[in-house]
Scaffold this motif. Structure first.
Motif, PDB file in Angstrom:
ATOM      1  N   SER A 114       7.474   9.924   8.978  1.00 52.51           N
ATOM      2  CA  SER A 114       6.011   9.546   9.620  1.00 52.51           C
ATOM      3  C   SER A 114       5.831   9.894   8.045  1.00 52.51           C
ATOM      4  N   ILE A 115       4.249   8.863   8.800  1.00 54.86           N
ATOM      5  CA  ILE A 115       3.210   9.118   7.911  1.00 54.86           C
ATOM      6  C   ILE A 115       1.884   9.254   8.317  1.00 54.86           C
ATOM      7  N   ILE A 116       1.049   9.672   7.439  1.00 53.69           N
ATOM      8  CA  ILE A 116      -1.031   9.740   7.858  1.00 53.69           C
ATOM      9  C   ILE A 116      -0.987   9.269   6.705  1.00 53.69           C
ATOM     10  N   PHE A 117      -1.254   8.576   7.658  1.00 52.98           N
ATOM     11  CA  PHE A 117      -2.852   7.468   7.038  1.00 52.98           C
ATOM     12  C   PHE A 117      -4.091   7.041   7.507  1.00 52.98           C
ATOM     13  N   GLN A 118      -4.813   7.310   6.736  1.00 53.85           N
ATOM     14  CA  GLN A 118      -6.723   7.098   6.891  1.00 53.85           C
ATOM     15  C   GLN A 118      -7.206   5.665   6.968  1.00 53.85           C
ATOM     16  N   LYS A 119      -7.647   5.295   7.817  1.00 57.75           N
ATOM     17  CA  LYS A 119      -8.172   4.144   7.940  1.00 57.75           C
ATOM     18  C   LYS A 119      -9.415   3.734   6.888  1.00 57.75           C
ATOM     19  N   ARG A 120      -9.084   3.274   5.962  1.00 53.29           N
ATOM     20  CA  ARG A 120      -9.910   2.807   4.934  1.00 53.29           C
ATOM     21  C   ARG A 120     -10.691   1.619   4.685  1.00 53.29           C
ATOM     22  N   GLY A 121      -9.725   0.652   4.135  1.00 50.51           N
ATOM     23  CA  GLY A 121      -9.860  -1.004   4.118  1.00 50.51           C
ATOM     24  C   GLY A 121      -8.878  -1.771   4.736  1.00 50.51           C
ATOM     25  N   LYS A 122      -9.125  -2.961   4.260  1.00 46.97           N
ATOM     26  CA  LYS A 122      -8.050  -4.086   5.057  1.00 46.97           C
ATOM     27  C   LYS A 122      -6.769  -3.572   5.622  1.00 46.97           C
ATOM     28  N   ARG A 124       0.417  -1.051   0.259  1.00 50.93           N
ATOM     29  CA  ARG A 124       0.065   0.233   0.273  1.00 50.93           C
ATOM     30  C   ARG A 124       0.845   1.461  -0.007  1.00 50.93           C
ATOM     31  N   PRO A 125       0.099   2.072  -0.841  1.00 51.23           N
ATOM     32  CA  PRO A 125       1.308   3.509  -0.746  1.00 51.23           C
ATOM     33  C   PRO A 125       0.840   4.766   0.170  1.00 51.23           C
ATOM     34  N   PHE A 126       1.858   5.169   1.081  1.00 47.87           N
ATOM     35  CA  PHE A 126       1.481   6.041   1.526  1.00 47.87           C
ATOM     36  C   PHE A 126       2.443   7.522   1.335  1.00 47.87           C
ATOM     37  N   ALA A 127       2.660   9.077   1.760  1.00 42.52           N
ATOM     38  CA  ALA A 127       3.408   9.634   1.202  1.00 42.52           C
ATOM     39  C   ALA A 127       3.839  10.219   2.595  1.00 42.52           C
ATOM     40  N   ILE A 128       5.281  10.627   2.436  1.00 44.19           N
ATOM     41  CA  ILE A 128       6.265  10.006   3.977  1.00 44.19           C
ATOM     42  C   ILE A 128       5.140  11.820   4.287  1.00 44.19           C
ATOM     43  N   SER A 129       5.120  12.339   5.234  1.00 43.35           N
ATOM     44  CA  SER A 129       4.785  13.096   5.864  1.00 43.35           C
ATOM     45  C   SER A 129       5.221  13.988   7.059  1.00 43.35           C
ATOM     46  N   SER A 130       7.335  13.666   7.722  1.00 41.72           N
ATOM     47  CA  SER A 130       7.503  14.584   8.054  1.00 41.72           C
ATOM     48  C   SER A 130       9.435  12.454   8.454  1.00 41.72           C
TER      49      SER A 130
END
Ligand SMILES: Cc1cc2nc3c(=O)[nH]c(=O)nc-3n(C[C@H](O)[C@H](O)[C@H](O)COP(=O)(O)OP(=O)(O)OC[C@H]3O[C@@H](n4cnc5c(N)ncnc54)[C@H](O)[C@@H]3O)c2cc1C
Ligand code: FES
Length: 261
Positions: free
Chosen positions: A66-74, A51-57
């Motif tokens: 760090s990453i900031i992510f939203q709970k969406r699916g599995k 799963r891809p996530f942008a680096i947040s810091s």
């Protein structure tokens, strides 16, 4: 780009359904704002794809990213219940970065407007931080549907920040574009950077075109391989090639390059 097994150092809820995950950055390459990583979540075949996530810091003194992510699916559901000390399988940093795409002329401009919405908030916090560390005074504009979705705990007080909510429960009532339209202080010698839902990106681009500002966007297309091999993440562009891979040619593009649908 390298694959490595890291350990989670912290995992905190930062807004309704949103989490910040800190982990050890165990390779020498310093990730830049706009770049992303992919995580193989869990040890089973589901979820299969990284799963891809942008680096947040990124904190070089402690080698913590760090990453900031939203709970969406599995995948993000599983990620949200992991614990400090748990292993995570990282591949990164991937993609280009704002620093690679922004022209020298735009970089030297006076006003830098960083616009974030939803899952696009993480990379824009990092970009605002990067601009600040380069001696700029960015204006960060964050758009959320409602107050409960504003990630107050991860905001940097030293960065000039405007919160916009659709329902007016916090900050300015309206969209980020409504805010920019209602603010004559944003002169044409400005650069707008945006990441978030496509209507927001399109709105920022339109506003930039109308007011003679430069614009850069970071796209968050569905991805399979994440490394440029499968063509599963293409977007339509105005260039000769007509299509670009968001994972390899992006995710950051000059806004005028994208053919918006
Ligand atoms: C370059 C890039 C950077 C990203 N950065 C972040 C980030 O910083 N924070 C964050 O929370 N999310 C980010 N995303 C989106 C994130 O990858 C997805 O939310 C995640 O993969 C969903 O996995 P899941 O297993 O929980 O959900 P799934 O079960 O795979 O999907 C659940 C729902 O999310 C939607 N979805 C899945 N992937 C995406 C996507 N790429 N864009 C929009 N909707 C999607 C699906 O359509 C579905 O409705 C990024 C995506 C890309 C391509
Ligand atoms: S996700 Fe495979 S080419 Fe981009």
């Amino acid at each position: 780009m390298k694959q490595f097994i890291s350990q989670i150092s912290d995992l905190q809820s930062v807004a309704e359904g949103y989490y910040r995950l800190d982990f050890q950055w165990l390779i020498d390459t310093v990730p830049r704002a706009g770049q992303f990583l992919t995580i193989k979540i869990g040890n089973s075949t589901s979820p299969l794809l990284r799963r891809p996530f942008a680096i947040s810091s990124f904190d070089a003194s402690t080698s913590t990213a760090s990453i900031i992510f939203q709970k969406r699916g599995k995948g993000t559901e599983l990620l949200s219940v992991m614990k400090p000390g748990d292993d995570i399988d990282i591949l990164g940093p991937l993609g280009n970065s704002f620093s690679r795409i922004v022209s020298e002329e735009d970089e030297s401009k006076e006003n830098h407007i960083v616009v974030a919405g939803g899952i696009g908030t993480g990379p824009m916090l990092y970009l605002a931080d990067e601009l600040k560390n380069n001696g700029k005074n960015p204006l960060l504009i964050i758009g959320c549907r409602t107050r409960d979705l504003v990630p107050y705990s991860v905001l940097d007080n030293s960065i000039n920040t405007v919160i916009c909510t659709d329902d007016g429960s916090a900050g300015f009532k309206g969209t980020v574009v409504d805010y920019m339209r209602s603010n004559p202080g944003l002169d044409s010698n400005s650069v707008i950077y945006s990441c978030g839902p496509e209507p927001m990106l399109k709105g920022c681009q339109l506003f930039a075109d109308e007011t003679g500002k430069s614009s850069y966007v970071s796209l968050e297309q569905m991805m399979a391989c994440g490394v440029g091999a499968c063509m599963g993440c293409t977007c339509e562009t105005r260039g000769e090639k007509q299509y670009a891979r968001v994972c390899k040619d992006g995710p950051v593009f000059a806004g005028g390059e994208i053919k918006w649908t």
